[in-house]
Design a protein around this motif. Structure first.
Motif, PDB file in Angstrom:
ATOM      1  N   TYR A   1       0.829  -1.206   0.000  1.00  0.00           N
ATOM      2  CA  TYR A   1       0.000   0.000   0.000  1.00  0.00           C
ATOM      3  C   TYR A   1       0.864   1.257   0.000  1.00  0.00           C
ATOM      4  O   TYR A   1       0.556   2.250  -0.674  1.00  0.00           O
ATOM      5  N   ALA A   2       1.965   1.230   0.758  1.00  0.00           N
ATOM      6  CA  ALA A   2       2.831   2.408   0.874  1.00  0.00           C
ATOM      7  C   ALA A   2       3.688   2.623  -0.364  1.00  0.00           C
ATOM      8  O   ALA A   2       4.360   3.647  -0.466  1.00  0.00           O
ATOM      9  N   GLY A   3       3.691   1.672  -1.288  1.00  0.00           N
ATOM     10  CA  GLY A   3       4.333   1.878  -2.576  1.00  0.00           C
ATOM     11  C   GLY A   3       5.755   1.367  -2.670  1.00  0.00           C
ATOM     12  O   GLY A   3       6.357   0.953  -1.670  1.00  0.00           O
ATOM     13  N   PRO A   4       6.312   1.380  -3.888  1.00  0.00           N
ATOM     14  CA  PRO A   4       7.683   0.909  -4.100  1.00  0.00           C
ATOM     15  C   PRO A   4       8.673   1.627  -3.180  1.00  0.00           C
ATOM     16  O   PRO A   4       8.605   2.834  -2.995  1.00  0.00           O
ATOM     17  N   GLY A   5       9.579   0.856  -2.622  1.00  0.00           N
ATOM     18  CA  GLY A   5      10.565   1.413  -1.703  1.00  0.00           C
ATOM     19  C   GLY A   5      10.138   1.429  -0.257  1.00  0.00           C
ATOM     20  O   GLY A   5      10.919   1.791   0.622  1.00  0.00           O
TER      21      GLY A   5
ATOM     22  N   VAL B   1       4.828   1.571   8.667  1.00  0.00           N
ATOM     23  CA  VAL B   1       5.638   1.449   7.460  1.00  0.00           C
ATOM     24  C   VAL B   1       6.243   2.815   7.137  1.00  0.00           C
ATOM     25  O   VAL B   1       5.640   3.854   7.408  1.00  0.00           O
ATOM     26  N   SER B   2       7.444   2.793   6.580  1.00  0.00           N
ATOM     27  CA  SER B   2       8.090   4.010   6.106  1.00  0.00           C
ATOM     28  C   SER B   2       8.231   3.926   4.595  1.00  0.00           C
ATOM     29  O   SER B   2       8.461   2.837   4.049  1.00  0.00           O
ATOM     30  N   THR B   3       8.088   5.072   3.932  1.00  0.00           N
ATOM     31  CA  THR B   3       8.118   5.079   2.469  1.00  0.00           C
ATOM     32  C   THR B   3       8.653   6.402   1.942  1.00  0.00           C
ATOM     33  O   THR B   3       8.435   7.459   2.554  1.00  0.00           O
ATOM     34  N   PRO B   4       9.338   6.367   0.808  1.00  0.00           N
ATOM     35  CA  PRO B   4       9.773   7.620   0.177  1.00  0.00           C
ATOM     36  C   PRO B   4       8.648   8.267  -0.631  1.00  0.00           C
ATOM     37  O   PRO B   4       8.828   9.366  -1.159  1.00  0.00           O
ATOM     38  N   ARG B   5       7.505   7.582  -0.728  1.00  0.00           N
ATOM     39  CA  ARG B   5       6.379   8.080  -1.521  1.00  0.00           C
ATOM     40  C   ARG B   5       5.427   8.904  -0.649  1.00  0.00           C
ATOM     41  O   ARG B   5       5.410   8.788   0.570  1.00  0.00           O
ATOM     42  N   ARG B   6       4.601   9.690  -1.309  1.00  0.00           N
ATOM     43  CA  ARG B   6       3.548  10.410  -0.600  1.00  0.00           C
ATOM     44  C   ARG B   6       2.369   9.464  -0.437  1.00  0.00           C
ATOM     45  O   ARG B   6       1.796   8.985  -1.407  1.00  0.00           O
ATOM     46  N   CYS B   7       2.021   9.190   0.801  1.00  0.00           N
ATOM     47  CA  CYS B   7       0.980   8.204   1.077  1.00  0.00           C
ATOM     48  C   CYS B   7       0.396   8.505   2.447  1.00  0.00           C
ATOM     49  O   CYS B   7       1.120   8.802   3.401  1.00  0.00           O
TER      50      CYS B   7
ATOM     51  N   ARG C   1      -0.033   2.796   9.730  1.00  0.00           N
ATOM     52  CA  ARG C   1       0.483   4.136   9.973  1.00  0.00           C
ATOM     53  C   ARG C   1       1.696   4.351   9.066  1.00  0.00           C
ATOM     54  O   ARG C   1       2.666   3.600   9.135  1.00  0.00           O
ATOM     55  N   VAL C   2       1.590   5.368   8.204  1.00  0.00           N
ATOM     56  CA  VAL C   2       2.625   5.609   7.199  1.00  0.00           C
ATOM     57  C   VAL C   2       3.524   6.764   7.634  1.00  0.00           C
ATOM     58  O   VAL C   2       3.040   7.825   8.034  1.00  0.00           O
ATOM     59  N   HIS C   3       4.836   6.548   7.536  1.00  0.00           N
ATOM     60  CA  HIS C   3       5.831   7.564   7.871  1.00  0.00           C
ATOM     61  C   HIS C   3       6.596   7.908   6.591  1.00  0.00           C
ATOM     62  O   HIS C   3       7.246   7.040   6.004  1.00  0.00           O
ATOM     63  N   GLY C   4       6.496   9.143   6.171  1.00  0.00           N
ATOM     64  CA  GLY C   4       7.213   9.567   4.978  1.00  0.00           C
ATOM     65  C   GLY C   4       8.648   9.953   5.298  1.00  0.00           C
ATOM     66  O   GLY C   4       8.902  10.664   6.262  1.00  0.00           O
TER      67      GLY C   4
ATOM     68  N   GLY D   1      11.585 -12.458   4.432  1.00  0.00           N
ATOM     69  CA  GLY D   1      10.760 -12.220   3.263  1.00  0.00           C
ATOM     70  C   GLY D   1      10.121 -10.860   3.161  1.00  0.00           C
ATOM     71  O   GLY D   1       9.359 -10.606   2.214  1.00  0.00           O
ATOM     72  N   LEU D   2      10.415  -9.940   4.104  1.00  0.00           N
ATOM     73  CA  LEU D   2       9.806  -8.620   4.067  1.00  0.00           C
ATOM     74  C   LEU D   2      10.868  -7.536   4.248  1.00  0.00           C
ATOM     75  O   LEU D   2      11.843  -7.730   4.992  1.00  0.00           O
ATOM     76  N   PRO D   3      10.688  -6.375   3.606  1.00  0.00           N
ATOM     77  CA  PRO D   3      11.642  -5.284   3.771  1.00  0.00           C
ATOM     78  C   PRO D   3      11.419  -4.558   5.103  1.00  0.00           C
ATOM     79  O   PRO D   3      10.283  -4.285   5.490  1.00  0.00           O
ATOM     80  N   VAL D   4      12.509  -4.270   5.796  1.00  0.00           N
ATOM     81  CA  VAL D   4      12.431  -3.579   7.088  1.00  0.00           C
ATOM     82  C   VAL D   4      13.536  -2.533   7.154  1.00  0.00           C
ATOM     83  O   VAL D   4      14.532  -2.605   6.428  1.00  0.00           O
ATOM     84  N   THR D   5      13.380  -1.557   8.043  1.00  0.00           N
ATOM     85  CA  THR D   5      14.471  -0.623   8.303  1.00  0.00           C
ATOM     86  C   THR D   5      15.574  -1.351   9.074  1.00  0.00           C
ATOM     87  O   THR D   5      15.349  -2.406   9.667  1.00  0.00           O
ATOM     88  N   ARG D   6      16.748  -0.795   9.071  1.00  0.00           N
ATOM     89  CA  ARG D   6      17.834  -1.358   9.866  1.00  0.00           C
ATOM     90  C   ARG D   6      17.467  -1.295  11.350  1.00  0.00           C
ATOM     91  O   ARG D   6      16.673  -0.449  11.769  1.00  0.00           O
ATOM     92  N   VAL D   7      18.060  -2.174  12.128  1.00  0.00           N
ATOM     93  CA  VAL D   7      17.751  -2.233  13.562  1.00  0.00           C
ATOM     94  C   VAL D   7      17.997  -0.888  14.228  1.00  0.00           C
ATOM     95  O   VAL D   7      17.187  -0.430  15.049  1.00  0.00           O
ATOM     96  N   GLU D   8      19.101  -0.231  13.884  1.00  0.00           N
ATOM     97  CA  GLU D   8      19.436   1.049  14.513  1.00  0.00           C
ATOM     98  C   GLU D   8      18.345   2.090  14.244  1.00  0.00           C
ATOM     99  O   GLU D   8      17.947   2.831  15.139  1.00  0.00           O
TER     100      GLU D   8
END
Length: 290
Positions: free
Chosen positions: A69-73, A97-103, A110-113, A124-131
């Motif tokens: 839903y939050a888009g590519p990236g 979720v965090s995304t470089p897209r406007r969403c 909850r979307v974080h731009g 199997g899923l993309p995540v931010t680094r632990v830090e």
């Protein structure tokens, strides 16, 4: 038929979920997508996200749908990323979720731009680094929960303290404090009551136990001070309440006392409402002045 085969292959890799951007990348025409939706072969689960047929819902499918839903990236972030990495015990109610897209955020997601954020893949899923996930979590979570997440990261050997100190320099006072008060034993705790007991010891000046959730004389104890031969058992809500549990506790206490251990037992009421009495009781057990 070729379109359906391509969609099925994609969905099989993503717990039955596909996104419109992915369908477009496969060269599937919007009219084809509309026909598949009308026939219920594809079902809308979130804007721009479909479920293939009537596949059973799952946590993995929900997380995948949120990322799509939050888009590519996009990637799981904040508390959701920490939970998916096994660094939080309880699954967050809202998917971050965090995304470089406007969403925009929607129900349950909850979307974080953010313009730039490194993402890695885990189970199997993309995540931010632990830090980054710890930094984000520290912005909203209580200090003791941040400390517990740090301890879990240390236990799972994914805690890069130098990298975390650098990222904490971005202004997270709570993360700085958690790093200064880092206590690896918190990762060995197994209940909320155990997790508040160690900070209680720190606040009151009680020595921290030598170990937590360890076997002593054939009994799994919550906390032990070996030199002082003191054991603390912590009875959380719903634990140690049945007749069989009570009898087992009595037998365990007899076994520990036979080995010359002083057994002290506390619950939520004692730690929440009577902390001074608990402090005095433990000081007495250690032979320290009150």
């Amino acid at each position: 038929m070729r379109d359906i085969s391509a969609i099925r292959g994609l969905a099989d890799r993503q717990w039955g979920r596909v996104g419109t951007a992915q369908l477009a990348a496969l060269g599937i025409d919007r009219r084809v997508v509309a026909r598949l939706t009308d026939s219920r072969y594809l079902r809308v689960v979130l804007p721009r996200v479909y479920a293939l047929g009537h596949r059973a819902p799952s946590v993995e499918a929900d997380l995948t749908a949120a990322v799509l839903y939050a888009g590519p990236g996009a990637m799981l972030s904040h508390a959701t990323a920490l939970w998916w990495r096994g660094l939080l015990d309880k699954q967050p109610r809202t998917i971050d979720v965090s995304t470089p897209r406007r969403c925009r955020s929607i129900g349950g997601v909850r979307v974080h731009g953010r313009r730039r954020c490194e993402r890695i893949w885990h189970k199997g899923l993309p995540v931010t680094r632990v830090e980054q996930a710890l930094l984000d979590y520290a912005a909203v979570a209580p200090l003791e929960r941040v400390r517990h997440a740090l301890a879990n990261a240390d236990y799972h050997k994914v805690l890069d303290v130098p990298a975390l100190q650098v990222i904490a320099g971005k202004g997270s006072a709570r993360l700085h404090t958690a790093l200064k008060r880092h206590e690896p034993k918190l990762a060995r705790t197994r209940s909320p009551l155990e997790r508040i007991f160690l900070p209680f010891c720190e606040r009151t000046g009680i020595p921290l136990p030598d170990d937590v959730n360890v076997w002593i004389e054939g009994v799994l104890v919550d906390a032990v001070w070996r030199e002082q031969r003191v054991v603390v058992e912590l009875d959380g809500e719903g634990n140690h309440s049945s007749w069989a549990q009570i009898q087992r506790d009595r037998s365990n206490e007899l076994r520990l006392r036979a080995a010359r251990y002083d057994v002290r037992r506390y619950g939520w009421v004692q730690l929440d409402d009577e902390p001074t009495l608990v402090e005095s009781d433990l000081l007495q057990a250690f032979g320290l002045p009150r």
